[in-house]
Motif scaffolding. Structure first.
Motif, PDB file in Angstrom:
ATOM      1  N   ASP A  90      21.383  57.488 -27.253  1.00  0.00           N
ATOM      2  CA  ASP A  90      20.371  58.510 -26.962  1.00  0.00           C
ATOM      3  C   ASP A  90      19.325  57.886 -26.045  1.00  0.00           C
ATOM      4  OD1 ASP A  90      18.902  60.840 -27.024  1.00  0.00           O
ATOM      5  OD2 ASP A  90      17.793  60.261 -28.817  1.00  0.00           O
ATOM      6  N   VAL A  91      19.043  58.530 -24.900  1.00  0.00           N
ATOM      7  CA  VAL A  91      18.111  57.990 -23.913  1.00  0.00           C
ATOM      8  C   VAL A  91      16.963  58.973 -23.717  1.00  0.00           C
ATOM      9  CG1 VAL A  91      19.877  56.652 -22.729  1.00  0.00           C
ATOM     10  CG2 VAL A  91      19.458  59.004 -22.027  1.00  0.00           C
ATOM     11  N   PRO A  92      15.792  58.484 -23.277  1.00  0.00           N
ATOM     12  CA  PRO A  92      14.634  59.377 -23.107  1.00  0.00           C
ATOM     13  C   PRO A  92      14.740  60.302 -21.896  1.00  0.00           C
ATOM     14  CG  PRO A  92      14.082  57.151 -22.419  1.00  0.00           C
ATOM     15  CD  PRO A  92      15.445  57.075 -23.047  1.00  0.00           C
ATOM     16  N   GLY A  93      15.555  59.999 -20.946  1.00  0.00           N
ATOM     17  CA  GLY A  93      15.692  60.840 -19.749  1.00  0.00           C
ATOM     18  C   GLY A  93      16.685  60.226 -18.802  1.00  0.00           C
ATOM     19  N   THR A  94      17.216  61.053 -17.886  1.00  0.00           N
ATOM     20  CA  THR A  94      18.240  60.592 -16.940  1.00  0.00           C
ATOM     21  C   THR A  94      17.877  61.075 -15.542  1.00  0.00           C
ATOM     22  OG1 THR A  94      19.930  60.666 -18.653  1.00  0.00           O
ATOM     23  CG2 THR A  94      20.693  60.637 -16.359  1.00  0.00           C
ATOM     24  N   ALA A  95      18.001  60.189 -14.568  1.00  0.00           N
ATOM     25  CA  ALA A  95      17.739  60.550 -13.169  1.00  0.00           C
ATOM     26  C   ALA A  95      18.845  61.468 -12.654  1.00  0.00           C
ATOM     27  CB  ALA A  95      17.654  59.286 -12.318  1.00  0.00           C
ATOM     28  N   PRO A  96      18.539  62.314 -11.680  1.00  0.00           N
ATOM     29  CA  PRO A  96      19.577  63.178 -11.112  1.00  0.00           C
ATOM     30  C   PRO A  96      20.630  62.376 -10.359  1.00  0.00           C
ATOM     31  CG  PRO A  96      17.546  63.345  -9.835  1.00  0.00           C
ATOM     32  CD  PRO A  96      17.218  62.543 -11.060  1.00  0.00           C
ATOM     33  N   ALA A  97      21.787  62.988 -10.163  1.00  0.00           N
ATOM     34  CA  ALA A  97      22.890  62.330  -9.459  1.00  0.00           C
ATOM     35  C   ALA A  97      22.522  62.085  -7.998  1.00  0.00           C
ATOM     36  CB  ALA A  97      24.158  63.166  -9.552  1.00  0.00           C
ATOM     37  N   SER A  98      23.230  61.142  -7.386  1.00  0.00           N
ATOM     38  CA  SER A  98      22.991  60.781  -5.996  1.00  0.00           C
ATOM     39  C   SER A  98      24.335  60.700  -5.267  1.00  0.00           C
ATOM     40  CB  SER A  98      22.232  59.450  -5.928  1.00  0.00           C
ATOM     41  OG  SER A  98      21.977  59.087  -4.587  1.00  0.00           O
ATOM     42  N   VAL A  99      24.298  60.240  -4.016  1.00  0.00           N
ATOM     43  CA  VAL A  99      25.504  60.103  -3.204  1.00  0.00           C
ATOM     44  C   VAL A  99      25.565  58.678  -2.679  1.00  0.00           C
ATOM     45  CG1 VAL A  99      26.748  60.914  -1.171  1.00  0.00           C
ATOM     46  CG2 VAL A  99      25.452  62.515  -2.553  1.00  0.00           C
ATOM     47  N   ASP A 100      26.736  58.041  -2.803  1.00  0.00           N
ATOM     48  CA  ASP A 100      26.912  56.674  -2.334  1.00  0.00           C
ATOM     49  C   ASP A 100      27.001  56.635  -0.811  1.00  0.00           C
ATOM     50  OD1 ASP A 100      27.252  53.989  -2.430  1.00  0.00           O
ATOM     51  OD2 ASP A 100      28.906  54.014  -3.864  1.00  0.00           O
ATOM     52  N   THR A 101      27.004  55.418  -0.251  1.00  0.00           N
ATOM     53  CA  THR A 101      27.061  55.273   1.207  1.00  0.00           C
ATOM     54  C   THR A 101      28.351  55.825   1.793  1.00  0.00           C
ATOM     55  OG1 THR A 101      27.897  53.025   0.885  1.00  0.00           O
ATOM     56  CG2 THR A 101      25.535  53.263   1.243  1.00  0.00           C
TER      57      THR A 101
ATOM     58  N   LEU B 174      15.595  53.450 -26.374  1.00  0.00           N
ATOM     59  CA  LEU B 174      16.980  53.895 -26.351  1.00  0.00           C
ATOM     60  C   LEU B 174      17.590  53.602 -27.711  1.00  0.00           C
ATOM     61  CD1 LEU B 174      16.150  52.881 -23.354  1.00  0.00           C
ATOM     62  CD2 LEU B 174      18.612  52.973 -22.895  1.00  0.00           C
ATOM     63  N   THR B 175      18.415  54.514 -28.233  1.00  0.00           N
ATOM     64  CA  THR B 175      19.017  54.356 -29.559  1.00  0.00           C
ATOM     65  C   THR B 175      20.528  54.354 -29.439  1.00  0.00           C
ATOM     66  OG1 THR B 175      17.138  55.502 -30.569  1.00  0.00           O
ATOM     67  CG2 THR B 175      19.146  55.281 -31.890  1.00  0.00           C
ATOM     68  N   PHE B 176      21.139  53.238 -29.891  1.00  0.00           N
ATOM     69  CA  PHE B 176      22.592  53.098 -29.906  1.00  0.00           C
ATOM     70  C   PHE B 176      23.075  53.310 -31.339  1.00  0.00           C
ATOM     71  CE2 PHE B 176      20.914  50.596 -26.449  1.00  0.00           C
ATOM     72  CZ  PHE B 176      21.763  50.871 -25.389  1.00  0.00           C
ATOM     73  N   THR B 177      24.094  54.182 -31.525  1.00  0.00           N
ATOM     74  CA  THR B 177      24.567  54.549 -32.855  1.00  0.00           C
ATOM     75  C   THR B 177      26.041  54.213 -32.995  1.00  0.00           C
ATOM     76  OG1 THR B 177      22.972  56.365 -32.903  1.00  0.00           O
ATOM     77  CG2 THR B 177      24.720  56.419 -34.533  1.00  0.00           C
ATOM     78  N   PHE B 178      26.409  53.620 -34.161  1.00  0.00           N
ATOM     79  CA  PHE B 178      27.803  53.298 -34.467  1.00  0.00           C
ATOM     80  C   PHE B 178      28.336  54.308 -35.486  1.00  0.00           C
ATOM     81  CE2 PHE B 178      25.623  49.430 -33.260  1.00  0.00           C
ATOM     82  CZ  PHE B 178      26.474  48.856 -32.343  1.00  0.00           C
ATOM     83  N   ASP B 179      29.652  54.492 -35.495  1.00  0.00           N
ATOM     84  CA  ASP B 179      30.255  55.423 -36.456  1.00  0.00           C
ATOM     85  C   ASP B 179      30.150  54.904 -37.885  1.00  0.00           C
ATOM     86  OD1 ASP B 179      30.904  57.307 -34.597  1.00  0.00           O
ATOM     87  OD2 ASP B 179      32.972  56.624 -34.301  1.00  0.00           O
ATOM     88  N   GLU B 180      30.094  53.590 -38.075  1.00  0.00           N
ATOM     89  CA  GLU B 180      30.009  52.977 -39.399  1.00  0.00           C
ATOM     90  C   GLU B 180      29.175  51.704 -39.278  1.00  0.00           C
ATOM     91  OE1 GLU B 180      34.261  50.589 -39.086  1.00  0.00           O
ATOM     92  OE2 GLU B 180      34.150  52.459 -40.237  1.00  0.00           O
ATOM     93  N   PRO B 181      28.604  51.210 -40.338  1.00  0.00           N
ATOM     94  CA  PRO B 181      27.779  50.005 -40.255  1.00  0.00           C
ATOM     95  C   PRO B 181      28.580  48.822 -39.730  1.00  0.00           C
ATOM     96  CG  PRO B 181      27.406  51.135 -42.327  1.00  0.00           C
ATOM     97  CD  PRO B 181      28.585  51.813 -41.693  1.00  0.00           C
ATOM     98  N   VAL B 182      27.915  48.028 -38.880  1.00  0.00           N
ATOM     99  CA  VAL B 182      28.514  46.825 -38.317  1.00  0.00           C
ATOM    100  C   VAL B 182      27.546  45.660 -38.531  1.00  0.00           C
ATOM    101  CG1 VAL B 182      29.862  48.058 -36.563  1.00  0.00           C
ATOM    102  CG2 VAL B 182      27.526  47.349 -36.046  1.00  0.00           C
ATOM    103  N   THR B 183      28.116  44.455 -38.494  1.00  0.00           N
ATOM    104  CA  THR B 183      27.297  43.250 -38.603  1.00  0.00           C
ATOM    105  C   THR B 183      27.221  42.619 -37.223  1.00  0.00           C
ATOM    106  OG1 THR B 183      27.983  42.897 -40.899  1.00  0.00           O
ATOM    107  CG2 THR B 183      27.048  41.014 -39.712  1.00  0.00           C
ATOM    108  N   LEU B 184      26.008  42.553 -36.676  1.00  0.00           N
ATOM    109  CA  LEU B 184      25.818  42.072 -35.313  1.00  0.00           C
ATOM    110  C   LEU B 184      25.290  40.643 -35.326  1.00  0.00           C
ATOM    111  CD1 LEU B 184      24.154  45.227 -33.672  1.00  0.00           C
ATOM    112  CD2 LEU B 184      26.561  44.552 -33.628  1.00  0.00           C
ATOM    113  N   SER B 185      25.810  39.855 -34.403  1.00  0.00           N
ATOM    114  CA  SER B 185      25.339  38.484 -34.246  1.00  0.00           C
ATOM    115  C   SER B 185      24.750  38.233 -32.857  1.00  0.00           C
ATOM    116  CB  SER B 185      26.505  37.508 -34.477  1.00  0.00           C
ATOM    117  OG  SER B 185      27.559  37.786 -33.558  1.00  0.00           O
ATOM    118  N   GLU B 186      24.918  39.185 -31.959  1.00  0.00           N
ATOM    119  CA  GLU B 186      24.413  38.994 -30.601  1.00  0.00           C
ATOM    120  C   GLU B 186      24.232  40.352 -29.933  1.00  0.00           C
ATOM    121  OE1 GLU B 186      25.636  35.643 -27.499  1.00  0.00           O
ATOM    122  OE2 GLU B 186      27.003  37.370 -27.399  1.00  0.00           O
ATOM    123  N   VAL B 187      23.141  40.506 -29.187  1.00  0.00           N
ATOM    124  CA  VAL B 187      22.887  41.723 -28.412  1.00  0.00           C
ATOM    125  C   VAL B 187      22.439  41.294 -27.013  1.00  0.00           C
ATOM    126  CG1 VAL B 187      22.300  43.192 -30.381  1.00  0.00           C
ATOM    127  CG2 VAL B 187      20.512  41.834 -29.287  1.00  0.00           C
TER     128      VAL B 187
END
Length: 327
Positions: free
Chosen positions: A182-193, A225-238
């Motif tokens: 979940d993010v607070p907002g998203t910029a509009p799409a753009s066009v590459d070179t 920003l909020t990252f959500t998992f389907d089930e609890p996980v044990t994290l050792s590095e982010v």
């Protein structure tokens, strides 16, 4: 017959003389025979002759004879205009020019195949260089420095050797991919070179491609920003790639957009881990955590750089990748 008593003109039907306009007396008098018979109002010498061809002494000369008749009319018609115009003279025939003999065509000279060989080799070299640039700079290439496999959506892990030597289950570390973000907002799409449409959705942080990113307009300091998992996980590095790590020569979007310098990671039990990131490192920058068990992770942006300078300057906050390791 009746005659006018004023002028002696023969009268017809009517009350006035048609010659002198005098009123006709009733009854009309007979034609006068002599000058004494005219009315006293008529002076002698003004009375017109009564009988031009008679024996009147006042008019003894006969009238002149009529002119002789002219020649009878001609029956000949007038000539038509076409008959009076002479036909144009026909010029004498002109002899056809004698064509000059056609010069003999020399036999074609065989061309050398050397220019064609040189052109073919040049095109082949250009195609080879273009293919190398496409492979090296293509937006669909994966990061070869990140060998850890990723799983999406379920929170399950796959084993892979750890980059920093830490060990997970059975002596191996694993990458864990959140099911949602979940993010607070998203910029509009753009066009590459090259004209390709580019989007900046939140899922770009989990696609294992640093050339895609999530991006929001302006300074996102304080955003979470909020990252959500389907089930609890044990994290050792982010960790994360703290900007838009895309180089599209001659454009450098990593230094053109804002880059994150400080973040705080927060887990379900309230544990917070601060992380400082280098502003010139386009790889995943990670930090260790003490095997915290959680079903979601909050990432709060604390510090940012200013937008870059020059033609590539963009006032956006971007994250290309978010990485989680554990079991």
């Amino acid at each position: 017959m009746r005659y006018c008593t004023n002028c002696g003109h023969q009268l017809g039907i009517g009350r006035y003389c048609t010659n002198c306009g005098a009123r006709v007396p009733v009854p009309a008098a007979e034609a006068p025979r002599s000058q004494e018979d005219f009315p006293t109002s008529v002076r002698p010498g003004e009375v017109p002759p009564l009988h031009p061809y008679g024996d009147d002494p006042l008019n003894t000369e006969p009238p002149p004879p009529p002119p002789p008749l002219g020649p009878p009319p001609s029956v000949a018609r007038y000539p038509l205009f076409a008959e009076t115009v002479a036909a144009p003279a026909v010029p004498p025939p002109v002899a056809a020019p004698v064509a000059a003999p056609w010069p003999a065509t020399p036999a074609p000279r065989r061309r050398s195949a050397t220019p064609w060989v040189i052109a073919f080799l040049a095109l082949a070299a250009i195609a080879a260089v273009g293919g190398i640039l496409l492979v090296v700079g293509g937006s669909g290439e994966k990061d070869a420095d990140d060998p850890a496999p990723r799983t999406h959506g379920t929170g399950r892990t796959q084993e892979a050797p750890s980059q920093d030597g830490a060990e997970g289950i059975d002596g191996a570390a694993a990458a864990v991919v959140p099911a949602d973000v979940d993010v607070p907002g998203t910029a509009p799409a753009s066009v590459d070179t090259d004209g390709t449409r580019v989007t900046f959705d939140a899922g770009n942080m989990l696609d294992d491609d640093p050339r895609t990113c999530w991006r929001t307009p302006g300074d996102a300091t304080g955003a979470t920003l909020t990252f959500t998992f389907d089930e609890p996980v044990t994290l050792s590095e982010v960790g994360l790639v703290n900007g838009y790590a895309k180089t599209d020569p001659p454009h450098d979007w990593y230094h053109g957009n804002r880059r994150i310098t400080d973040v705080v990671w927060t887990f379900d039990d309230g544990t917070e881990v601060e992380q400082h990131l280098g502003a010139d490192d386009t790889s995943v920058q990670s930090t260790d955590v003490d095997d915290v068990q959680t079903s979601s992770v909050e990432l709060r942006i604390v510090g940012l750089t200013a937008p870059g300078r020059g033609a590539d300057s963009r006032d956006y906050t971007a994250i290309s990748e978010a990485a989680f390791s554990g079991r």
